[in-house]
Enzyme design. Structure first.
Site, short mmCIF file in Angstrom:
data_model
loop_
_atom_site.label_atom_id
_atom_site.label_comp_id
_atom_site.label_asym_id
_atom_site.label_seq_id
_atom_site.Cartn_x
_atom_site.Cartn_y
_atom_site.Cartn_z
N THR B 176 0.89 -1.15 0.00
CA THR B 176 0.00 0.00 0.00
C THR B 176 0.93 1.20 0.00
O THR B 176 2.07 1.09 0.41
CB THR B 176 -0.85 -0.02 1.30
OG1 THR B 176 -1.79 -1.08 1.23
CG2 THR B 176 -1.56 1.29 1.53
N VAL B 205 -12.81 -5.07 0.80
CA VAL B 205 -12.36 -3.72 1.12
C VAL B 205 -11.43 -3.80 2.33
O VAL B 205 -11.81 -4.35 3.37
CB VAL B 205 -13.54 -2.78 1.44
CG1 VAL B 205 -13.03 -1.38 1.77
CG2 VAL B 205 -14.50 -2.74 0.26
N GLY B 228 -0.21 -2.98 5.76
CA GLY B 228 -0.19 -4.28 6.42
C GLY B 228 -1.53 -4.95 6.20
O GLY B 228 -2.34 -4.48 5.40
#
Lengths: 318, 318
Positions: B176, B205, B228
């Site tokens: 991310t 999600v 994470g």
């Protein structure tokens, strides 16, 4: 053994008494009582708070009076997108579903997702596909549609076209259902389900399926379900904010919940309400609007149901 | 006037050094430096932290090296669903997008939603429709697909078929990007963008588009972006948890961030990392994995970039 207790809300708003007949108000209170009894029966039999809040929310989803499941609000194109979430305070497990269209009871789908460990949150058709694979009751999308919501949407659109949107009754715009409970082992749980608000943009996700915003539970601290303009609940991370004021700020549940509704959320100029419960004592249900559908059963087994200021004491639950 | 500063992460994981060539590691660090410079240029010109984190994340989204935008992870059916969110600590305004498929830079869509006031969160096709209407660059869904992600997905599926899923490199699964910044007026902002993880279920999600979980910012407290296993970040409401430990628990940013990663999130057995910044001082970037793509520019204008333990001091930014 902890004292069991359960509480719920069925949405806050202006709730003009003239909006519906006395018979309808009475029926709505009856459905609140039914929902409380469903959860209480589980708690009284030694069941979990997680099972209790799910069972309570299912009754509210199945009632025409509340903006969740059957009778949910309509989005701008006249359909439904349903959101729900559930959280277990024992281990912080959670399940959340956004934009469901075919699952009869979205809270059951959220619970099944929690149990699956597959994810914490699903959105869109994948949520309904998951629910179907889990064996839940599936329905045609128009199952959720009721005449009163169709009329409300038409009314809202007409007023918007006339530029008088601001005068629309808040009762037509908002509403959500939720429950919190504490079981014999002291475990806390929370669940929330909603259709959003009438005339909402397609794809809009409010706070109800957001863990920490519309739903939160942590043993030893509190369980929380909110109702009101979801965007503000998300920005304030309302559920976790309540827990943090208790856990780190040393506030009591009642004062923290009151302050959150009347000062923090209220400072944005929105209608807001919540139901919350702590490691001991009865649920609290602060709100800053004219009314809020709500009810609870105390640690002594006394049921109370209300829609406006006056409380209806329904006596001891069997 | 406050001291400006900016920090970013590009995902944490095992980051085996053998996974790519030295030239590739060097190029990844170069892209981190480019992203930091893009945000810093805005801050140095007196621009807002909100503009800075958006600009920084756009550079990371456009880089093949990071799991966001171009080069994002593939879901179980070989496509992409991209999530992003952004928050302004000045007034808690926020924008979040889940499951986007056609918008080149999801963080720009989240920013446009924040500015629109139309909603805080959109999911599914409505998010892309909003982005298109806002005039953002739209792409075909396969724009995001890169050879390395296709190979990684095939490898994951092959190993899953062989029952050796647990041995799959975490670097193939997670990642991310995110940024935090403080501008001259002391305002804080945070932004996060992700493709989720390779082989993720469709509709899943994670925490990146969840305000309070993967992204959070509040002036005077902190700005946060996490990386994470998102399910744990959601259950812990990680971003708002960090803020609450500072605001109500009296902890310092550095100790609170370290404790959150190594004890709270780490206690679930997951890899976790974050970038955070407070009302003064430099960003912090704790992580509990072998490596984390990261970088920051200090209040003295010194740039540091890193992927593993060793720091690359790149000197003063012009």
């Amino acid at each position: 053994m902890a004292d069991i207790a359960i509480g719920l809300h069925g949405g806050c708003g202006t709730l003009d008494r003239s909006l519906q007949s006395e018979a309808e108000w009475t029926e709505a209170r009856q459905h609140i009582a039914d929902a409380l009894r469903a959860g209480w029966a589980i708690l009284a039999n030694g069941g979990s708070s997680l099972d209790a809040v799910e069972a309570t929310v299912v009754v509210l989803e199945n009632s025409i009076h509340f903006n969740a499941g059957y009778g949910a609000a309509l989005h701008a194109e006249g359909g439904h997108e349903l959101d729900a979430s559930i959280m277990d305070g024992r281990d912080l497990r959670a399940g959340a579903m956004a934009a469901m269209t075919r699952t009869r009871n979205p809270i059951r789908a959220a619970r099944a997702l929690l149990e699956s460990g597959r994810a914490v949150m699903l959105t869109g058709p994948a949520g309904d596909d998951f629910a179907a694979a889990a064996g839940l009751d599936m329905v045609a999308p128009d199952y959720f549609t009721t005449e009163r919501r169709v009329k409300a949407l038409a009314s809202l659109k007409a007023r918007a076209a006339q530029g008088t949107f601001a005068k629309a009754s808040e009762a037509e715009k908002h509403g959500t259902v939720g429950a919190v409970a504490r079981d014999r082992n002291g475990h806390l749980a929370a669940a929330t389900s909603t259709g959003g608000f009438n005339n909402k943009p397609i794809g809009r996700v409010g706070d109800s399926p957001i863990i920490g915003a519309g739903t939160y539970a942590a043993d030893g601290v509190c369980a929380f379900s909110g109702t009101g303009q979801g965007e503000i609940f998300i920005r304030c991370v309302a559920g976790h904010e309540l827990a943090s004021r208790i856990r780190y700020g040393g506030q009591k549940l009642g004062e923290a919940a009151h302050d959150l509704v009347h000062n923090t959320l209220g400072s944005f100029g929105i209608g807001a309400g919540l139901v919350a419960i702590g490691p001991e004592g009865d649920p609290v249900t602060p709100y800053n609007t004219l009314g809020m559908y709500r009810g609870w059963i105390t640690t002594r087994g006394e049921m109370v149901v209300a829609t406006h200021g006056e409380l209806h004491a329904l006596g001891a639950v069997g």
